[in-house]
Design an enzyme around this catalytic site. Structure first.
Site, PDB file in Angstrom:
ATOM      1  N   GLY A 265      85.371  78.930  44.494  1.00 47.11           N
ATOM      2  CA  GLY A 265      86.079  79.978  43.790  1.00 47.11           C
ATOM      3  C   GLY A 265      86.032  79.759  42.295  1.00 47.11           C
ATOM      4  O   GLY A 265      85.145  79.081  41.770  1.00 47.11           O
ATOM      5  N   HIS A 266      87.025  80.306  41.612  1.00 45.95           N
ATOM      6  CA  HIS A 266      87.063  80.280  40.153  1.00 45.95           C
ATOM      7  C   HIS A 266      87.119  78.856  39.606  1.00 45.95           C
ATOM      8  O   HIS A 266      86.543  78.560  38.562  1.00 45.95           O
ATOM      9  CB  HIS A 266      88.286  81.070  39.682  1.00 45.95           C
ATOM     10  CG  HIS A 266      88.338  81.317  38.213  1.00 45.95           C
ATOM     11  ND1 HIS A 266      87.555  82.267  37.588  1.00 45.95           N
ATOM     12  CD2 HIS A 266      89.060  80.738  37.226  1.00 45.95           C
ATOM     13  CE1 HIS A 266      87.804  82.272  36.290  1.00 45.95           C
ATOM     14  NE2 HIS A 266      88.707  81.345  36.039  1.00 45.95           N
TER      15      HIS A 266
END
Length: 299
Positions: A265-266
């Site tokens: 993810g981020h």
């Protein structure tokens, strides 16, 4: 593994904390952090690459262990942070560096690259978007505020500056099998320091100012097209702000960039540190091997 040093330097009278690893005469990798974190996000990457590169990760004013000056002494806007990063680099005497561009750090870092493109040896882009047409759905609440900046809208921004809001930023979109690999220190430490240093209004102001980044994005794209810096893109597509399309958009202007999409993810360094460190090592070796003055640091 190389030790990580924890230091403080004054930049225009403001105490700036930074983490550093690696030989002082090695090629530099500058790591401006994102929101709502600090140099803490790079705590494991620094020793992983510090054998051959000099990695420097500052805490921006009002973040991490850096000073939180009054608004009369520091401009809590994207303009203000871009100027600070430029002054930090000047204060440390850095004349050439690779830039790690992530989250808000990508906005500050691209501005630094625009200011002095000849100093940029390479770019490592990890979930730092500059293509508005590739924004993910999580931008919608921010877009609503940008288009209609009301007092009620600002209250919604303020509600996100909370421990629960930070937790959502760090683990909100990642698959369940990755959640337990993300340290809860990320959101608890950030929130504790927000409260202790009375930072909330400064952070809300920065969130509100994010709309100003849109006007800079075409300039960043033009920079890439003109200068074609060597670029590694490592991306976590499980990201409500910056999905896979935001990573692939860079290939419009950097067709020779090296792109890797991870099951992340981020905050990909929390879950895929080994993969990113390996890709960075191979990429930076190649970049520096092309310059005889850096050949001693190819391992």
């Amino acid at each position: 593994m190389p030790g990580v040093h924890h230091r403080t330097v004054k930049v225009d009278g403001i105490d700036i904390f930074y983490r550093e690893a690696g030989p002082e005469d090695a090629p530099v990798v500058l790591l401006p952090h994102g929101y709502p974190c600090s140099s803490f996000q790079f705590r494991n990457l620094l020793p992983a690459l510090g054998d051959s590169w000099r990695l420097i990760a500052p805490d921006h004013p009002g973040f991490g262990y850096s000073e939180t000056p009054d608004a009369s002494r520091f401009d809590y806007s994207f303009d203000g942070y871009a100027r600070y990063l430029e002054r930090f680099v000047e204060t440390l005497g850095l004349t050439r560096y690779a830039l790690y561009l992530h989250d808000y750090g990508s906005q500050f870092g691209f501005r630094l690259a625009l200011k002095a493109p000849e100093r940029v040896a390479a770019l490592v882009i990890q979930n730092g978007d500059i293509y508005e047409d590739a924004f993910g759905p999580k931008y919608q609440p921010l877009r609503e505020y940008w288009e209609n900046p009301t007092a009620k809208g600002r209250e919604k921004l303020a509600a996100a500056v909370s421990e629960e809001g930070f937790r959502g930023e760090f683990i909100g979109e990642i698959p369940e099998h990755l959640v337990d690999r993300v340290s809860p220190d990320l959101w608890t430490l950030s929130w504790l320091l927000v409260q202790r240093e009375r930072r909330k209004e400064h952070w809300v102001q920065l969130l509100a100012d994010q709309r100003t980044t849109l006007a800079w994005m075409p300039r960043f794209q033009a920079y890439l097209r003109e200068f074609q810096p060597p670029t590694l893109i490592v991306w976590g597509p499980h990201d409500g702000y910056m999905p896979e399309e935001a990573a692939r958009a860079y290939l419009r202007d950097l067709p020779d960039a090296e792109l890797h999409l991870l099951d992340a993810g981020h905050w990909a360094l929390e879950t895929h540190l080994d993969e990113i460190a390996f890709l960075m090592r191979r990429f930076l070796q190649r970049v520096h091997a092309s310059r005889t003055e850096d050949a001693a640091y190819v391992t």
